[in-house]
Design a protein around this motif. Structure first.
Motif, PDB file in Angstrom:
ATOM      1  N   THR A   1       0.844  -1.191   0.000  1.00  0.00           N
ATOM      2  CA  THR A   1       0.000   0.000   0.000  1.00  0.00           C
ATOM      3  C   THR A   1       0.884   1.248   0.000  1.00  0.00           C
ATOM      4  N   THR A   2       0.275   2.358  -0.326  1.00  0.00           N
ATOM      5  CA  THR A   2       0.984   3.640  -0.291  1.00  0.00           C
ATOM      6  C   THR A   2       1.475   3.935   1.124  1.00  0.00           C
ATOM      7  N   GLN A   3       0.648   3.608   2.117  1.00  0.00           N
ATOM      8  CA  GLN A   3       1.030   3.842   3.508  1.00  0.00           C
ATOM      9  C   GLN A   3       2.254   3.002   3.878  1.00  0.00           C
ATOM     10  N   ARG A   4       2.252   1.727   3.497  1.00  0.00           N
ATOM     11  CA  ARG A   4       3.398   0.870   3.810  1.00  0.00           C
ATOM     12  C   ARG A   4       4.652   1.350   3.098  1.00  0.00           C
ATOM     13  N   ALA A   5       4.501   1.805   1.863  1.00  0.00           N
ATOM     14  CA  ALA A   5       5.653   2.339   1.125  1.00  0.00           C
ATOM     15  C   ALA A   5       6.217   3.559   1.853  1.00  0.00           C
ATOM     16  N   ALA A   6       5.352   4.423   2.362  1.00  0.00           N
ATOM     17  CA  ALA A   6       5.806   5.620   3.081  1.00  0.00           C
ATOM     18  C   ALA A   6       6.503   5.244   4.387  1.00  0.00           C
ATOM     19  N   VAL A   7       5.958   4.268   5.101  1.00  0.00           N
ATOM     20  CA  VAL A   7       6.576   3.812   6.346  1.00  0.00           C
ATOM     21  C   VAL A   7       7.958   3.224   6.046  1.00  0.00           C
ATOM     22  N   TYR A   8       8.047   2.419   4.987  1.00  0.00           N
ATOM     23  CA  TYR A   8       9.336   1.813   4.647  1.00  0.00           C
ATOM     24  C   TYR A   8      10.352   2.878   4.221  1.00  0.00           C
ATOM     25  N   ARG A   9       9.892   3.881   3.503  1.00  0.00           N
ATOM     26  CA  ARG A   9      10.787   4.956   3.061  1.00  0.00           C
ATOM     27  C   ARG A   9      11.417   5.644   4.276  1.00  0.00           C
ATOM     28  N   VAL A  10      10.618   5.902   5.308  1.00  0.00           N
ATOM     29  CA  VAL A  10      11.142   6.529   6.529  1.00  0.00           C
ATOM     30  C   VAL A  10      12.126   5.588   7.212  1.00  0.00           C
ATOM     31  N   LEU A  11      11.745   4.338   7.375  1.00  0.00           N
ATOM     32  CA  LEU A  11      12.595   3.378   8.075  1.00  0.00           C
ATOM     33  C   LEU A  11      13.914   3.157   7.350  1.00  0.00           C
ATOM     34  N   SER A  12      13.865   2.976   6.060  1.00  0.00           N
ATOM     35  CA  SER A  12      15.084   2.677   5.319  1.00  0.00           C
ATOM     36  C   SER A  12      15.927   3.924   5.055  1.00  0.00           C
ATOM     37  N   GLY A  13      15.350   5.090   5.286  1.00  0.00           N
ATOM     38  CA  GLY A  13      16.062   6.335   5.046  1.00  0.00           C
ATOM     39  C   GLY A  13      16.777   6.881   6.265  1.00  0.00           C
ATOM     40  N   THR A  14      16.809   6.126   7.349  1.00  0.00           N
ATOM     41  CA  THR A  14      17.456   6.594   8.570  1.00  0.00           C
ATOM     42  C   THR A  14      18.348   5.508   9.152  1.00  0.00           C
TER      43      THR A  14
END
Length: 148
Positions: free
Chosen positions: A28-41
């Motif tokens: 989902t778009t929400q899961r993609a956004a959560v993963y983007r935050v997690l993998s970006g830090t």
């Protein structure tokens, strides 16, 4: 902010989709956004930290959705859950074997680069009947901010 399909430090958007679907989860778009935050830090955020960051992009996302996304990533092997000491679990977008150091005062968690206990892991094969397939190493101490 990165475009929605920009590659991140972890897996690509398509790899994330495949991993989630293989684990029985929807992409989902929400899961993609959560993963983007997690993998970006590299700060090993808590679910609350991720929630705060994702809300900047998706204001109506719920904390429950963030928790469910993080747990889906863990079960699909694209993230790790770190249950370190006391306090809330932290999440790591890196899934390779690596070590952490945790501040006993503020709870800050940091990756340790270059420390590889492979030699003693190989020695375990001679000392125990276990088939070691991975490891987690956490060192404890006090960060520079808490020492002052």
């Amino acid at each position: 902010m990165s475009p929605p399909d920009a590659p991140v430090r972890g897996v690509s958007r398509e790899e994330l989709r495949r991993a989630l679907e293989a684990g029985g989860h929807r992409f989902t778009t929400q899961r993609a956004a959560v993963y983007r935050v997690l993998s970006g830090t590299s700060s090993h955020p808590t679910a609350d930290d991720v929630f705060t960051s994702v809300r900047e992009r998706i204001p109506d996302i719920s904390l429950a959705t963030v928790y469910k996304a993080l747990e889906a990533f863990v079960t699909c092997g694209v993230a790790r859950k770190l249950s370190l000491g006391v306090g809330p679990a932290r999440y790591d977008g890196r899934t390779d074997d690596h070590e952490h150091i945790r501040c006993l005062s503020c709870g800050r968690v940091q990756d340790i680069e270059g420390l590889r206990p492979r030699d003693w892991m190989e020695g375990l094969a001679e000392m125990t009947p276990f088939n070691v397939v991975g490891y987690r190493l956490e060192l404890e101490g006090y960060c520079p901010d808490c020492l002052h």
